[in-house]
Design an enzyme around this catalytic site. Structure first.
Site, PDB file in Angstrom:
ATOM      1  CB  THR A   1      -0.943  -0.003   1.217  1.00 58.18           C
ATOM      2  OG1 THR A   1      -1.688  -1.233   1.219  1.00 58.18           O
ATOM      3  CG2 THR A   1      -1.924   1.160   1.161  1.00 58.18           C
TER       4      THR A   1
ATOM      5  CE1 TYR B   1       0.340  -9.529   3.344  1.00 53.44           C
ATOM      6  CE2 TYR B   1       1.882  -7.932   2.440  1.00 53.44           C
ATOM      7  CZ  TYR B   1       0.599  -8.405   2.576  1.00 53.44           C
ATOM      8  OH  TYR B   1      -0.444  -7.765   1.940  1.00 53.44           O
TER       9      TYR B   1
ATOM     10  CE  LYS C   1      -0.821  -7.150   5.620  1.00 52.28           C
ATOM     11  NZ  LYS C   1      -0.251  -6.032   4.821  1.00 52.28           N
TER      12      LYS C   1
ATOM     13  CB  VAL D   1      -1.629  -5.351   8.828  1.00 53.59           C
ATOM     14  CG1 VAL D   1      -0.888  -4.261   8.042  1.00 53.59           C
ATOM     15  CG2 VAL D   1      -0.758  -5.869   9.964  1.00 53.59           C
TER      16      VAL D   1
END
Length: 304
Positions: A56, A144, A172, A212
């Site tokens: 992001t 992640y 995550k 998150v």
């Protein structure tokens, strides 16, 4: 540097947003804007952690020097009152190690390390990659797992192996396999964070400690309230909030790339999220019009 908001059961905090990187119209990083957005996310949106230079944050198109300056700007702005997690993952182990060490020098409280993308390593390669990055610094690591972007999932067996590393503490998850995540949580000390705003509440229901988020740029207080309600037993209240936010999540996360839409959403709530950097393109008028309606439906107050 010790995390100011981490706890033994939630080492990176509970309410984290994957922060955008604001760019000027000519494509430069707006470092003053970086600090302004970081403060807004912590002070107004109630995030107790920020992920810097994730997807992001448009990390694929920022240089190592820019990543370092962005991270230092965020640490200076909010590092005393929020956990600052630096994105350090690439598809090159040596490069990831370099980014991890640079993040530690810049004052990050932790690292987010994504599954190597595009080159599709086998599971043994993933284990060695994550281990090398975790060995490179004294910082805690959040893995992640996002096969939709990386093409390769981290298997349950690999997560059990990685959980043995003293600095690999969290995952995550954007894989969306709640059963596999439940198995890992039941059999290891790894803590899970929802990495998919569509599944924040379902992940809490199977044991995740937080999230998150991307939509946390504009509905942070609602997400904090939802998490708090669920954790204190008000499941009906958490469900009501989850359902009220569905239009917001759909508008930002399902129509085009998330960074594009969340920057448009920031503008609509009176914050300057800046431009995106190519190959991303800014939201169209039609996308913004639809976004406006969905944000209003979700209960947000917009500027004219």
């Amino acid at each position: 540097m010790a995390s100011p908001t981490g706890t033994s059961d939630a080492p990176f905090g509970r309410a984290l947003t994957a922060m955008v990187t604001p760019f000027t119209s000519d494509g430069a990083v707006d470092y003053e804007g970086v600090q302004r957005i970081a403060a807004y996310l912590v002070d107004e949106q109630r995030n107790d952690g920020l992920v810097v230079s994730g997807t992001t944050g448009e990390s694929p198109t920022t240089s190592d020097e820019e990543k370092d300056r962005i991270l230092r700007a965020v640490v200076e702005a909010v590092g005393d009152r929020a956990t600052v997690v630096a994105g350090a993952g690439t598809n090159d182990t040596r490069h990831s190690v370099e980014l991890a060490r640079a993040a530690e020098r810049a004052g990050a409280h932790g690292l987010l390390v994504v599954t190597p993308y595009y080159n599709k390593p086998p599971q043994e390669g993933l284990v060695r990659h994550f281990t090398a990055v975790a060995d490179a610094t004294g910082l805690p690591v959040m893995l992640y797992d996002i096969p939709g972007r990386a093409a390769t999932p981290i298997t349950t067996e690999s997560l059990f192996r990685l959980a043995e590393h003293p600095r690999i503490t969290a995952v995550k998850d954007a894989k969306g396999d709640l059963f596999a995540g439940s198995q890992v949580m039941a059999g290891t000390d790894l803590v899970f964070y929802s990495g998919d705003d569509l599944l924040n509440l379902p992940w809490l229901s199977v044991g995740a400690v937080g999230y998150v988020s991307v939509v946390g740029h504009v509905v942070g207080p609602d997400l904090v309230a939802m998490c708090d309600m669920y954790r204190t037993g008000d499941v009906a209240g958490a469900l009501e909030t989850h359902r009220r936010l569905l239009p917001v999540v759909s508008a930002i996360m399902t129509r085009t790339q998330g960074a594009i839409m969340v920057k448009a959403a920031l503008t609509l709530v009176g914050q300057d999220g800046g431009y995106v950097r190519p190959p991303l393109v800014d939201a169209t008028r039609e996308q913004i019009a639809a976004l406006r309606e969905d944000l209003i439906t979700g209960g947000l107050k917009l500027v004219d």
